[in-house]
Design a protein around this motif. Structure first.
Motif, PDB file in Angstrom:
ATOM      1  N   PRO A 134       5.609 -12.563  29.483  1.00  0.00           N
ATOM      2  CA  PRO A 134       6.396 -12.439  31.073  1.00  0.00           C
ATOM      3  C   PRO A 134       5.535 -12.128  31.873  1.00  0.00           C
ATOM      4  N   SER A 135       5.740 -11.729  32.889  1.00  0.00           N
ATOM      5  CA  SER A 135       5.491 -10.844  33.963  1.00  0.00           C
ATOM      6  C   SER A 135       5.861  -9.184  33.698  1.00  0.00           C
ATOM      7  N   PRO A 136       5.078  -8.274  33.984  1.00  0.00           N
ATOM      8  CA  PRO A 136       5.210  -6.832  33.612  1.00  0.00           C
ATOM      9  C   PRO A 136       7.008  -6.881  34.011  1.00  0.00           C
ATOM     10  N   LYS A 137       7.088  -6.937  34.903  1.00  0.00           N
ATOM     11  CA  LYS A 137       8.755  -6.737  34.701  1.00  0.00           C
ATOM     12  C   LYS A 137       9.827  -7.321  34.126  1.00  0.00           C
ATOM     13  N   GLY A 138       9.044  -8.148  33.717  1.00  0.00           N
ATOM     14  CA  GLY A 138      10.216  -8.897  32.664  1.00  0.00           C
ATOM     15  C   GLY A 138      10.119  -8.634  31.484  1.00  0.00           C
ATOM     16  N   VAL A 139       8.777  -7.651  30.959  1.00  0.00           N
ATOM     17  CA  VAL A 139       9.421  -7.571  29.200  1.00  0.00           C
ATOM     18  C   VAL A 139      10.514  -6.607  28.642  1.00  0.00           C
ATOM     19  N   PRO A 140      10.795  -6.024  29.290  1.00  0.00           N
ATOM     20  CA  PRO A 140      12.576  -5.598  28.715  1.00  0.00           C
ATOM     21  C   PRO A 140      13.204  -6.408  28.622  1.00  0.00           C
ATOM     22  N   SER A 165       8.787 -13.233  37.116  1.00  0.00           N
ATOM     23  CA  SER A 165      10.317 -11.961  36.953  1.00  0.00           C
ATOM     24  C   SER A 165      11.708 -12.121  37.344  1.00  0.00           C
ATOM     25  N   THR A 166      10.869 -13.416  38.415  1.00  0.00           N
ATOM     26  CA  THR A 166      12.705 -13.711  39.439  1.00  0.00           C
ATOM     27  C   THR A 166      13.849 -14.478  37.521  1.00  0.00           C
ATOM     28  N   ASN A 167      13.618 -14.891  37.221  1.00  0.00           N
ATOM     29  CA  ASN A 167      14.664 -15.441  36.317  1.00  0.00           C
ATOM     30  C   ASN A 167      13.814 -14.779  34.891  1.00  0.00           C
ATOM     31  N   PRO A 168      13.611 -13.547  34.628  1.00  0.00           N
ATOM     32  CA  PRO A 168      13.353 -12.744  33.231  1.00  0.00           C
ATOM     33  C   PRO A 168      13.837 -13.184  31.594  1.00  0.00           C
ATOM     34  N   GLY A 169      15.068 -14.211  31.789  1.00  0.00           N
ATOM     35  CA  GLY A 169      15.750 -13.851  31.332  1.00  0.00           C
ATOM     36  C   GLY A 169      16.126 -15.787  30.694  1.00  0.00           C
ATOM     37  N   ALA A 170      16.674 -16.550  31.186  1.00  0.00           N
ATOM     38  CA  ALA A 170      17.007 -18.021  31.899  1.00  0.00           C
ATOM     39  C   ALA A 170      15.646 -18.645  31.546  1.00  0.00           C
ATOM     40  N   THR A 171      15.104 -18.468  32.257  1.00  0.00           N
ATOM     41  CA  THR A 171      13.585 -18.997  32.253  1.00  0.00           C
ATOM     42  C   THR A 171      12.480 -19.246  30.308  1.00  0.00           C
ATOM     43  N   GLU A 178      18.041  -4.686  36.496  1.00  0.00           N
ATOM     44  CA  GLU A 178      17.828  -3.215  36.801  1.00  0.00           C
ATOM     45  C   GLU A 178      15.602  -3.542  36.663  1.00  0.00           C
ATOM     46  N   THR A 179      14.793  -3.598  35.678  1.00  0.00           N
ATOM     47  CA  THR A 179      13.841  -3.277  36.279  1.00  0.00           C
ATOM     48  C   THR A 179      12.779  -4.291  36.296  1.00  0.00           C
ATOM     49  N   THR A 180      13.532  -4.734  37.687  1.00  0.00           N
ATOM     50  CA  THR A 180      12.205  -5.992  38.427  1.00  0.00           C
ATOM     51  C   THR A 180      13.121  -5.783  39.652  1.00  0.00           C
ATOM     52  N   GLY A 181      14.521  -4.946  40.030  1.00  0.00           N
ATOM     53  CA  GLY A 181      14.422  -4.595  40.908  1.00  0.00           C
ATOM     54  C   GLY A 181      15.422  -6.348  42.091  1.00  0.00           C
ATOM     55  N   LEU A 182      15.567  -7.792  41.191  1.00  0.00           N
ATOM     56  CA  LEU A 182      15.447  -9.085  42.355  1.00  0.00           C
ATOM     57  C   LEU A 182      16.632  -8.820  41.359  1.00  0.00           C
ATOM     58  N   GLY A 183      17.386 -10.093  43.182  1.00  0.00           N
ATOM     59  CA  GLY A 183      19.091 -10.514  42.253  1.00  0.00           C
ATOM     60  C   GLY A 183      19.531  -9.225  42.022  1.00  0.00           C
ATOM     61  N   LYS A 205      25.693 -10.558  29.477  1.00  0.00           N
ATOM     62  CA  LYS A 205      25.631  -9.257  30.459  1.00  0.00           C
ATOM     63  C   LYS A 205      25.052  -8.494  30.293  1.00  0.00           C
ATOM     64  N   HIS A 206      24.462  -7.834  28.914  1.00  0.00           N
ATOM     65  CA  HIS A 206      22.761  -6.893  28.722  1.00  0.00           C
ATOM     66  C   HIS A 206      22.272  -7.438  29.510  1.00  0.00           C
ATOM     67  N   LEU A 207      21.799  -8.775  29.248  1.00  0.00           N
ATOM     68  CA  LEU A 207      20.084  -9.373  29.987  1.00  0.00           C
ATOM     69  C   LEU A 207      20.095  -9.808  31.712  1.00  0.00           C
ATOM     70  N   ALA A 208      21.281  -9.624  32.193  1.00  0.00           N
ATOM     71  CA  ALA A 208      21.899 -10.385  33.401  1.00  0.00           C
ATOM     72  C   ALA A 208      21.356  -7.820  33.893  1.00  0.00           C
ATOM     73  N   GLU A 209      22.148  -8.098  33.414  1.00  0.00           N
ATOM     74  CA  GLU A 209      21.866  -6.266  34.197  1.00  0.00           C
ATOM     75  C   GLU A 209      20.236  -5.683  33.098  1.00  0.00           C
ATOM     76  N   LEU A 210      19.469  -6.176  33.119  1.00  0.00           N
ATOM     77  CA  LEU A 210      17.941  -5.491  32.491  1.00  0.00           C
ATOM     78  C   LEU A 210      17.395  -6.167  33.357  1.00  0.00           C
ATOM     79  N   ALA A 211      17.378  -7.253  33.247  1.00  0.00           N
ATOM     80  CA  ALA A 211      16.617  -7.731  34.086  1.00  0.00           C
ATOM     81  C   ALA A 211      16.769  -7.656  35.797  1.00  0.00           C
TER      82      ALA A 211
END
Length: 471
Positions: free
Chosen positions: A146-152, A121-127, A63-68, A55-61
């Motif tokens: 990671p892409s810059p937006k996917g770093v967090p 950045s589209t899948n910064p946790g799962a990929t 929040e920081t990428t604006g995607l999904g 849940k935290h990883l999904a929320e962070l993704a």
């Protein structure tokens, strides 16, 4: 360059973590066992699948990428990882993996070494999790860029992985990420000094990977086109397309970008789309004028929830309040018709075809414009038609009567390997046409023994040929 040069310092940082990864990998391999490799993979899987962390990883993704969207990323993190763990559960990746007395060959599994993985950045946790699990299952170390937006999100994921590693006494240096905010220079150096590169996302990164001098596994662009023919179950097709198109706000490369509907059932299918939240727009200029801004996809519409996208496209008063995606009629295909390409949004292009043969022609033209080698789909009751697609279109996958986003990258009700990276073969400029999976992260040494000779006579080989054409 001096050490004060920031680019030189960035490159040195990458070289340092690669050196640490080599040390960790050598120890992982020399002290390895199938159980150790399996436990390492399980540690990473639980790091992302444990519900609170997921849940935290999904929320962070989001929040920081604006995607999904959060709910779908939670589902993606869970199902993609669970499916991968099913796929690799019984895979032999350590020691002797085959011993054939007939050929005299004994095959020993060997790690590749240090994997460099560029992730989008589209899948910064799962990929990254998928790549890390595959790498460790095969005895490798891995460094993620990671892409810059996917770093967090990637940083948080690695923190969770390290917490699991500590339970097993595993070296943190087996899994690292390029330090700091991503840059082309750091990624380029990782491409150059790794033993194998895995690239998902930017086609610019794909091209750089293939020219880096390092063996590379990269994937092509998606631009999925799906045919709905006159024999299809229209209600089921509409429901599957809606579920697939809207999942994680169309961030997946496997999301339908176009559908081709046979004329005989066109109106009936449009009615079924409306029932699933698909609002048809017949004036394509309304979409092209707002979905693209100065030649680029409108960031206010990309991978956004339906309400945000509809507002960004200026359609709030033109579509029903319960609209989940926009279906826009068009005819043009090619560079001058952007609706025929990938849109990374809840926008679905709709083409009308006089019959099935015409639908195949439209689909082929779309794939040759963009997305060649990736995948196409069909909703049909005619078992012969998927084969027609498979032999007529430059594609690695034909998805039949399924929600494309869920099916292409592996599903529990089909036989495709679970993956977030789809190779597109030579059609898409790739070295693989499979879903990226564990077999791409391993190599082998062969012990070759002498066996009784098996030398054929010329008559054995050429007898039939000579009988037909003469000597």
């Amino acid at each position: 360059m001096t050490t004060a040069d920031p680019i030189a310092a960035d490159i040195a940082d990458v070289e340092t973590i690669v050196a640490r990864a080599r040390v960790a990998q050598a120890a992982f391999e020399s002290g390895g066992s199938q159980e150790k490799y399996d436990r390492a993979a399980q540690a990473v899987a639980w790091a992302i699948m444990e519900p609170a962390r997921n849940k935290h990883l999904a929320e962070l993704a989001v929040e920081t990428t604006g995607l999904g969207n959060v709910a779908d990323k939670i589902t993606k993190n869970h199902r993609k990882t669970l499916g991968l763990m099913r796929d690799i559960a019984d895979a032999a990746t350590f020691g002797i993996i085959s011993d054939d007395p007939v050929t005299g060959i004994t095959e020993i599994a060997r790690p590749i070494g240090v994997i460099g993985a560029v992730v989008p950045s589209t899948n910064p946790g799962a990929t990254p999790a998928n790549n890390i699990i595959n790498a460790l299952k095969c005895g490798n170390a891995i460094i993620v860029s990671p892409s810059p937006k996917g770093v967090p999100t990637c940083e948080a994921l690695l923190g969770y992985i390290y917490a699991e590693f500590d339970k097993l006494g595993l070296d943190h240096d087996l899994v690292q990420m390029v330090p700091g905010r991503g840059s082309k220079e750091k990624t380029q150096r990782l491409l150059e000094v790794s033993d194998l590169i895995v690239v998902t996302g930017s086609q610019n990164n794909v091209k750089r990977a293939y020219t880096s001098g390092t063996p590379a596994l990269a994937v092509g662009a998606g631009n999925v086109c799906v045919i709905i023919d006159e024999t299809a179950d229209l209600e089921a097709a509409a429901q599957k397309i809606a579920a697939s198109k809207t999942f994680d706000n169309a961030t997946s490369c496997s999301s339908e970008n176009s559908i081709v509907v046979v004329d005989e059932i066109y109106d009936a299918f449009v009615a079924e789309m409306a029932k699933t939240g698909g609002a048809l727009i017949t004036d394509d200029s309304k979409i092209t004028s707002t979905l693209w801004v100065k030649g680029h996809l409108n960031p206010r519409a990309i991978a956004r929830d339906a309400s945000e996208m509809i507002e960004a496209l200026g359609l709030t008063d033109e579509v029903p309040a319960d609209t989940q995606y926009i279906a826009v009629e068009t005819k043009g295909i090619g560079p001058e018709f952007p609706l025929s390409g990938e849109k990374l949004s809840r926008v679905l292009t709709v083409y009308r075809a006089r019959d099935f043969d015409a639908a195949v022609g439209i689909t082929r033209k779309i794939q040759l414009h963009q997305g060649a080698g990736h995948s196409v789909g069909i909703h049909t009751a005619d078992d012969t038609r998927p084969l027609t697609l498979a032999t007529s279109i430059p594609t690695s996958r034909v998805i039949v009567n399924q929600a494309h986003t869920f099916a292409t990258g592996g599903a529990f009700n089909n036989g495709m390997p679970f993956s977030l990276s789809m190779g597109c073969g030579s059609w898409g400029g790739n070295s693989i046409d499979d879903n990226l999976h564990w077999k791409h992260f391993i190599q082998s040494t062969k012990i070759v023994r002498e066996i009784p000779p098996r030398e054929p006579s010329l008559e054995d080989i050429f007898g039939d040929y000579w009988g037909q054409v003469g000597k």
